[in-house]
Design a protein around this motif. Structure first.
Motif, mmCIF file in Angstrom:
data_model
loop_
_atom_site.group_PDB
_atom_site.id
_atom_site.type_symbol
_atom_site.label_atom_id
_atom_site.label_comp_id
_atom_site.label_asym_id
_atom_site.label_seq_id
_atom_site.Cartn_x
_atom_site.Cartn_y
_atom_site.Cartn_z
ATOM 1 N N SER A 140 0.824 -1.217 0.000
ATOM 2 C CA SER A 140 0.000 0.000 0.000
ATOM 3 C C SER A 140 0.854 1.261 0.000
ATOM 4 C CB SER A 140 -0.926 0.006 1.224
ATOM 5 O OG SER A 140 -1.830 -1.066 1.150
ATOM 6 N N ALA A 141 1.942 1.246 0.761
ATOM 7 C CA ALA A 141 2.794 2.431 0.867
ATOM 8 C C ALA A 141 3.583 2.706 -0.408
ATOM 9 C CB ALA A 141 3.752 2.291 2.052
ATOM 10 N N SER A 142 3.468 1.814 -1.392
ATOM 11 C CA SER A 142 4.174 2.019 -2.660
ATOM 12 C C SER A 142 3.252 2.553 -3.757
ATOM 13 C CB SER A 142 4.780 0.692 -3.134
ATOM 14 O OG SER A 142 3.788 -0.156 -3.707
ATOM 15 N N LEU A 143 1.953 2.520 -3.523
ATOM 16 C CA LEU A 143 0.991 2.801 -4.595
ATOM 17 C C LEU A 143 0.935 4.266 -4.992
ATOM 18 C CD1 LEU A 143 -2.133 0.678 -3.586
ATOM 19 C CD2 LEU A 143 -0.570 0.240 -5.482
ATOM 20 N N ILE A 144 0.985 4.497 -6.287
ATOM 21 C CA ILE A 144 0.621 5.795 -6.868
ATOM 22 C C ILE A 144 -0.303 5.497 -8.045
ATOM 23 C CG2 ILE A 144 1.396 7.837 -8.115
ATOM 24 C CD1 ILE A 144 3.911 7.875 -6.533
ATOM 25 N N TYR A 145 -1.418 6.204 -8.126
ATOM 26 C CA TYR A 145 -2.375 5.976 -9.188
ATOM 27 C C TYR A 145 -2.903 7.314 -9.692
ATOM 28 C CZ TYR A 145 -5.279 6.452 -5.030
ATOM 29 O OH TYR A 145 -5.822 6.904 -3.859
ATOM 30 N N ARG A 146 -3.361 7.315 -10.930
ATOM 31 C CA ARG A 146 -3.928 8.537 -11.515
ATOM 32 C C ARG A 146 -5.278 8.845 -10.872
ATOM 33 N NH1 ARG A 146 -1.788 10.326 -16.496
ATOM 34 N NH2 ARG A 146 -0.081 9.017 -17.236
ATOM 35 N N LYS A 147 -5.585 10.108 -10.795
ATOM 36 C CA LYS A 147 -6.834 10.535 -10.164
ATOM 37 C C LYS A 147 -8.052 9.918 -10.840
ATOM 38 C CE LYS A 147 -9.144 14.629 -8.346
ATOM 39 N NZ LYS A 147 -9.047 16.090 -8.109
ATOM 40 N N GLU A 148 -7.942 9.630 -12.158
ATOM 41 C CA GLU A 148 -9.070 9.049 -12.883
ATOM 42 C C GLU A 148 -9.531 7.727 -12.272
ATOM 43 O OE1 GLU A 148 -6.425 10.662 -16.287
ATOM 44 O OE2 GLU A 148 -6.340 10.480 -14.098
ATOM 45 N N VAL A 149 -8.606 7.012 -11.648
ATOM 46 C CA VAL A 149 -8.951 5.712 -11.059
ATOM 47 C C VAL A 149 -10.038 5.864 -10.001
ATOM 48 C CG1 VAL A 149 -8.066 3.758 -9.701
ATOM 49 C CG2 VAL A 149 -6.674 4.735 -11.545
ATOM 50 N N VAL A 150 -9.990 6.957 -9.243
ATOM 51 C CA VAL A 150 -10.942 7.125 -8.136
ATOM 52 C C VAL A 150 -12.045 8.140 -8.447
ATOM 53 C CG1 VAL A 150 -9.297 6.441 -6.367
ATOM 54 C CG2 VAL A 150 -9.428 8.843 -7.041
ATOM 55 N N SER A 151 -12.034 8.684 -9.659
ATOM 56 C CA SER A 151 -13.039 9.698 -9.987
ATOM 57 C C SER A 151 -14.418 9.087 -10.226
ATOM 58 C CB SER A 151 -12.601 10.500 -11.219
ATOM 59 O OG SER A 151 -12.478 9.650 -12.342
ATOM 60 N N ASP A 152 -14.460 7.800 -10.552
ATOM 61 C CA ASP A 152 -15.747 7.152 -10.816
ATOM 62 C C ASP A 152 -15.678 5.698 -10.339
ATOM 63 O OD1 ASP A 152 -18.343 6.798 -11.694
ATOM 64 O OD2 ASP A 152 -17.739 6.276 -13.730
ATOM 65 N N LEU A 153 -15.518 5.523 -9.041
ATOM 66 C CA LEU A 153 -15.389 4.181 -8.478
ATOM 67 C C LEU A 153 -16.727 3.447 -8.527
ATOM 68 C CD1 LEU A 153 -13.191 4.998 -5.368
ATOM 69 C CD2 LEU A 153 -12.516 3.537 -7.277
ATOM 70 N N PRO A 154 -16.698 2.124 -8.748
ATOM 71 C CA PRO A 154 -17.955 1.354 -8.738
ATOM 72 C C PRO A 154 -18.580 1.353 -7.339
ATOM 73 C CG PRO A 154 -16.045 -0.107 -8.838
ATOM 74 C CD PRO A 154 -15.525 1.278 -9.037
ATOM 75 N N LYS A 155 -19.881 1.149 -7.300
ATOM 76 C CA LYS A 155 -20.610 1.227 -6.029
ATOM 77 C C LYS A 155 -20.100 0.225 -5.003
ATOM 78 C CE LYS A 155 -24.964 3.114 -7.815
ATOM 79 N NZ LYS A 155 -26.427 2.880 -7.991
ATOM 80 N N PHE A 156 -19.710 -0.972 -5.469
ATOM 81 C CA PHE A 156 -19.314 -2.000 -4.509
ATOM 82 C C PHE A 156 -18.072 -1.615 -3.702
ATOM 83 C CE2 PHE A 156 -16.487 -3.349 -7.980
ATOM 84 C CZ PHE A 156 -15.343 -3.719 -7.295
#
Length: 339
Positions: free
Chosen positions: A181-197
């Motif tokens: 987890s402490a290594s993760l970097i992701y683009r903002k798009e990944v979390v801009s439209d997360l699925p409901k689950f």
């Protein structure tokens, strides 16, 4: 506290407008660790602006006072969300949504308050490589596992001998520990439209890794740049000692995996079935250790029907499930041999 001033950090940036990276740091009762985490963020040497967003989940120790001391010294870099009521206890990924909504960066970097980074070039290196591979919306690297008093740790998630793009299947089958987890970097798009689950997933990290790799795989950077601290009293492992909580965790994981399968239009059905089977198997073994033999047999059968796992110990547990006492003896023997 690190000796760098806020101006020392900002003066290296080629722009002071919007942060390129938002460092997301959830914390709870981390008074003994939060300073090391914050220092590891502030030591980052970058030519781009970054921000640090800290979410304290109503700590009952001195964590908030330590956070406030850093915020006073670095008011333009550190932003805080200080809860008066614990959000984690209310379930789901509420904390993650609080943090993601506040983050302004093109990229988000994760690090919990009891973990920390050990390379001052981490952000610069990781972002430079992600810019070279725009099809990858997520990157990660190996880390060290350390107990509190360890000077050195054991390297884990050392997935390759060189930089490499791993597939979605690799990430699913790798489980939650595939990407520290402490290594993760992701683009903002990944979390801009997360699925409901995702909002009800019991462990956000694992599903975030899968969702982050859906676009173009996960970019692996072969350099150890973070530490995962083991043995912390308020850690996830310690919370799983409660029987009811542990069983509910397995049940929620299986449900979330089913919903992920639907979300992915069953493209990774076999891989997801494999992971569901692992959860059922782990639950079965947990039942066995708690002398709940009928539940052990039931969940071993469910696991086998979902996806027969290809390991020697699984094979033995399944075919000897009518002899739970023998299985427990064999597992104790296995532990002794390991020691």
């Amino acid at each position: 506290m690190i000796h760098k001033s806020e101006n020392d950090i900002i003066n290296n940036w080629n722009s002071n407008i919007d942060p390129v990276v938002s460092i997301i740091c959830p914390t709870y009762n981390h008074e003994n660790y939060i300073e090391q985490a914050l220092d590891s963020f502030l030591m980052q040497e970058t030519n781009f602006p970054f921000e640090i967003i800290i979410h304290d989940d109503a700590s009952t120790d001195n964590t908030v006072n330590k956070i406030n001391a850093y915020t006073e010294k670095y008011p333009h870099i550190i932003k805080t969300i200080l809860q008066e009521e614990n959000q984690y206890s209310q379930g789901g990924q509420r904390i993650f949504f609080f943090l993601s909504e506040k983050a302004k960066g093109k990229y988000h970097a994760l690090c919990e308050g009891d973990d920390y980074w050990i390379d001052s070039k981490k952000l610069q290196l990781q972002i430079d490589l992600m810019e070279q591979y725009p099809q990858c919306h997520m990157s990660f690297h190996p880390a060290e596992k350390r107990f509190e008093n360890d000077a050195d740790g054991k390297i884990y998630a050392n997935q390759a001998y060189e930089n490499k793009i791993f597939s979605v299947s690799d990430v699913i089958l790798g489980g939650g520990g595939f990407c520290p987890s402490a290594s993760l970097i992701y683009r903002k798009e990944v979390v801009s439209d997360l699925p409901k689950f995702f909002s009800k997933a019991p462990v956000g990290d694992y599903f975030l890794q899968i969702l982050g790799s859906l676009n173009g795989g996960a970019l692996y950077i072969n350099k150890v740049m973070a530490v995962y601290r083991q043995g912390v009293a308020v850690s996830w492992q310690s919370s799983m000692q409660n029987i009811d909580r542990r069983i509910k965790f397995y049940q929620k994981m299986i449900k979330s995996l089913d919903e992920l399968d639907v979300y992915c239009n069953h493209r990774y059905h076999d891989e997801i079935a494999h992971e569901k089977s692992k959860q059922m198997y782990d639950m079965a073994v947990f039942y066995l250790y708690n002398n709940m033999v009928n539940e052990f047999n039931k969940h071993m059968e469910l696991s086998h029907q979902t996806y027969p796992l290809k390991s020697f110990y699984y094979f033995m547990d399944y075919h000897l499930k009518s002899f739970p006492g023998l299985i427990k003896k064999l597992k104790k023997l296995k532990l002794k041999i390991k020691v």
